[in-house]
Structure formats: C-alpha cells, structure tokens
Design a protein around this motif. Structure first.
Motif, PDB file in Angstrom:
ATOM      1  N   GLU A 157      -8.987 -11.792  -3.666  1.00 43.73           N
ATOM      2  CA  GLU A 157      -9.180 -10.917  -2.232  1.00 43.73           C
ATOM      3  C   GLU A 157      -9.090 -12.128  -1.056  1.00 43.73           C
ATOM      4  O   GLU A 157      -8.288 -11.755  -0.277  1.00 43.73           O
ATOM      5  CB  GLU A 157     -10.368 -10.308  -2.263  1.00 43.73           C
ATOM      6  CG  GLU A 157     -10.635  -9.083  -2.904  1.00 43.73           C
ATOM      7  CD  GLU A 157     -11.962  -8.281  -2.630  1.00 43.73           C
ATOM      8  OE1 GLU A 157     -11.992  -6.936  -2.572  1.00 43.73           O
ATOM      9  OE2 GLU A 157     -13.198  -9.047  -2.545  1.00 43.73           O
ATOM     10  N   ARG A 158      -9.462 -13.040  -1.282  1.00 39.57           N
ATOM     11  CA  ARG A 158      -9.292 -14.245  -0.423  1.00 39.57           C
ATOM     12  C   ARG A 158      -8.076 -14.846  -0.076  1.00 39.57           C
ATOM     13  O   ARG A 158      -7.554 -15.148   0.883  1.00 39.57           O
ATOM     14  CB  ARG A 158     -10.448 -15.442  -0.387  1.00 39.57           C
ATOM     15  CG  ARG A 158     -11.859 -14.971   0.002  1.00 39.57           C
ATOM     16  CD  ARG A 158     -12.825 -16.363   0.336  1.00 39.57           C
ATOM     17  NE  ARG A 158     -12.947 -17.114  -1.139  1.00 39.57           N
ATOM     18  CZ  ARG A 158     -13.949 -16.735  -1.932  1.00 39.57           C
ATOM     19  NH1 ARG A 158     -14.592 -15.749  -1.833  1.00 39.57           N
ATOM     20  NH2 ARG A 158     -14.081 -17.455  -3.127  1.00 39.57           N
ATOM     21  N   VAL A 159      -7.510 -15.124  -1.398  1.00 38.77           N
ATOM     22  CA  VAL A 159      -6.221 -15.821  -1.280  1.00 38.77           C
ATOM     23  C   VAL A 159      -5.053 -14.769  -1.129  1.00 38.77           C
ATOM     24  O   VAL A 159      -4.104 -15.216  -0.559  1.00 38.77           O
ATOM     25  CB  VAL A 159      -6.239 -16.786  -2.621  1.00 38.77           C
ATOM     26  CG1 VAL A 159      -4.706 -17.471  -2.955  1.00 38.77           C
ATOM     27  CG2 VAL A 159      -7.201 -17.540  -2.648  1.00 38.77           C
ATOM     28  N   LEU A 160      -5.017 -13.847  -1.912  1.00 40.62           N
ATOM     29  CA  LEU A 160      -3.714 -13.008  -1.960  1.00 40.62           C
ATOM     30  C   LEU A 160      -3.985 -11.735  -1.162  1.00 40.62           C
ATOM     31  O   LEU A 160      -3.057 -10.995  -0.924  1.00 40.62           O
ATOM     32  CB  LEU A 160      -3.557 -12.369  -3.459  1.00 40.62           C
ATOM     33  CG  LEU A 160      -3.216 -13.621  -4.612  1.00 40.62           C
ATOM     34  CD1 LEU A 160      -3.314 -13.083  -5.931  1.00 40.62           C
ATOM     35  CD2 LEU A 160      -2.047 -14.340  -4.188  1.00 40.62           C
ATOM     36  N   GLY A 161      -5.044 -11.374  -1.000  1.00 41.91           N
ATOM     37  CA  GLY A 161      -5.511 -10.015   0.004  1.00 41.91           C
ATOM     38  C   GLY A 161      -6.090  -8.960  -0.769  1.00 41.91           C
ATOM     39  O   GLY A 161      -5.891  -8.953  -1.885  1.00 41.91           O
ATOM     40  N   PRO A 162      -6.628  -8.160   0.078  1.00 41.94           N
ATOM     41  CA  PRO A 162      -7.560  -7.050  -0.606  1.00 41.94           C
ATOM     42  C   PRO A 162      -6.522  -5.707  -1.036  1.00 41.94           C
ATOM     43  O   PRO A 162      -6.913  -5.084  -1.705  1.00 41.94           O
ATOM     44  CB  PRO A 162      -8.429  -6.270   0.630  1.00 41.94           C
ATOM     45  CG  PRO A 162      -7.785  -7.048   1.889  1.00 41.94           C
ATOM     46  CD  PRO A 162      -6.936  -8.338   1.397  1.00 41.94           C
ATOM     47  N   ASP A 163      -5.298  -5.979  -0.584  1.00 43.35           N
ATOM     48  CA  ASP A 163      -4.214  -4.922  -1.023  1.00 43.35           C
ATOM     49  C   ASP A 163      -3.243  -5.683  -2.008  1.00 43.35           C
ATOM     50  O   ASP A 163      -2.195  -4.985  -2.043  1.00 43.35           O
ATOM     51  CB  ASP A 163      -3.749  -4.359   0.157  1.00 43.35           C
ATOM     52  CG  ASP A 163      -3.003  -5.196   1.266  1.00 43.35           C
ATOM     53  OD1 ASP A 163      -3.273  -6.311   0.970  1.00 43.35           O
ATOM     54  OD2 ASP A 163      -2.131  -4.739   1.859  1.00 43.35           O
ATOM     55  N   HIS A 164      -3.344  -6.696  -2.635  1.00 49.86           N
ATOM     56  CA  HIS A 164      -2.311  -7.177  -3.492  1.00 49.86           C
ATOM     57  C   HIS A 164      -2.402  -6.635  -4.998  1.00 49.86           C
ATOM     58  O   HIS A 164      -3.559  -6.221  -5.275  1.00 49.86           O
ATOM     59  CB  HIS A 164      -2.715  -8.709  -3.785  1.00 49.86           C
ATOM     60  CG  HIS A 164      -1.536  -9.423  -4.270  1.00 49.86           C
ATOM     61  ND1 HIS A 164      -1.637  -9.700  -5.709  1.00 49.86           N
ATOM     62  CD2 HIS A 164      -0.675 -10.013  -3.767  1.00 49.86           C
ATOM     63  CE1 HIS A 164      -0.424 -10.441  -5.940  1.00 49.86           C
ATOM     64  NE2 HIS A 164       0.291 -10.731  -4.610  1.00 49.86           N
ATOM     65  N   PRO A 165      -1.408  -6.456  -5.613  1.00 52.30           N
ATOM     66  CA  PRO A 165      -1.505  -5.881  -6.709  1.00 52.30           C
ATOM     67  C   PRO A 165      -2.479  -6.529  -7.940  1.00 52.30           C
ATOM     68  O   PRO A 165      -3.078  -6.089  -8.707  1.00 52.30           O
ATOM     69  CB  PRO A 165       0.130  -5.971  -7.473  1.00 52.30           C
ATOM     70  CG  PRO A 165       0.811  -5.883  -6.201  1.00 52.30           C
ATOM     71  CD  PRO A 165       0.035  -6.556  -5.298  1.00 52.30           C
TER      72      PRO A 165
END
Length: 140
Positions: free
Chosen positions: A72-80
């Motif tokens: 969530e921090r590195v790739l984001g909350p909407d990343h696969p």
C-alpha cells in the motif's frame, strides 16, 4: 534462489524447511533492498501462505498484514499487488469460517482488479467467482 527453494518445500509440504528458506530470503531482501521493497512484501506474502497451509491463520494474517502495509505504501492502495494481498487475506478469513470478513476482502480485491485490469481479466473473474461462492455460503 532461497525464495524459489522455499516455494518448492512449501509445495512438498515441508513447511518448516519452506519457512527456513523464506527467512533467509527475507533477511537478504531487507538488507539489500530494504524493508519497504515490493520483493520484501512478496516474501512476507509467501511466508503467510505457508502459515495458511499449516492452518496457523493468526500468523498468516500477521504476515499478510506486513505485506499489505508495504504494498500500500510503495505501490499504492489501488495496485494489483495490493488486490492480491486482499484476496489472499480473504482466503484466510474463508478458512476461518468468517465469511463476512472474507467477502469484505474479496470485494476490495475485486474493486481494484476490475478498475485496473478490467472486468474480463482472468484475475478479476477469479475473485468474482470467489465472491459468488462465499455469498452462496452465507445464504445457506
């Protein structure tokens, strides 16, 4: 290589050996890549899967939560990859018989996958089938 070897041990059902090799991989990932790297998260995810296979759902969720925090921090909350972790957690809740929580996490995974991968992507369809299955269990 340690990560791949651990996966083989996991598939063979040698969970102690799998965890031993995942620990080695994790130490290297944290030292070389850092604690906030997607590969570090992937190793936490893999360790959680071993605990899930063992039926140690408390530890499985602990490691999935570590993986989730990183992605969530590195790739984001909407990343696969975030969706994958939600889906994996949903299976743990399913194995525990907590269908409400399982549905909650499958639906989080579905929202991301349908948005990012499309409605007809195989991974989106997989989670959609899981939602339908768990909903049918709740009705019964």
């Amino acid at each position: 290589t340690y990560n791949n070897m651990a996966g083989v041990y996991d598939h063979q059902g040698d969970y102690e050996k799998a965890l031993e090799y995942y620990e080695k991989a994790l130490a290297i990932h944290e030292q070389v890549l850092g604690p906030e790297h997607p590969d570090t998260a992937a190793t936490y995810n893999n360790m959680a899967l071993v605990y899930d296979h063992q039926g140690d759902y408390k530890k499985a969720l602990k490691y999935y939560k570590k993986a989730l925090a990183i992605v969530e921090r590195v790739l984001g909350p909407d990343h696969p990859s975030t969706a994958t972790t939600y889906s994996n957690m949903a299976y743990v809740f399913y194995h525990q018989g907590n269908y409400t929580k399982s549905l909650e996490y499958f639906k989080k995974a579905y929202a991301i996958r349908s948005s990012k991968l499309g409605e007809n992507h195989p991974r989106t369809l997989d989670v959609k089938r899981s939602i339908s299955f768990v909903e049918s269990l709740q009705r019964n």
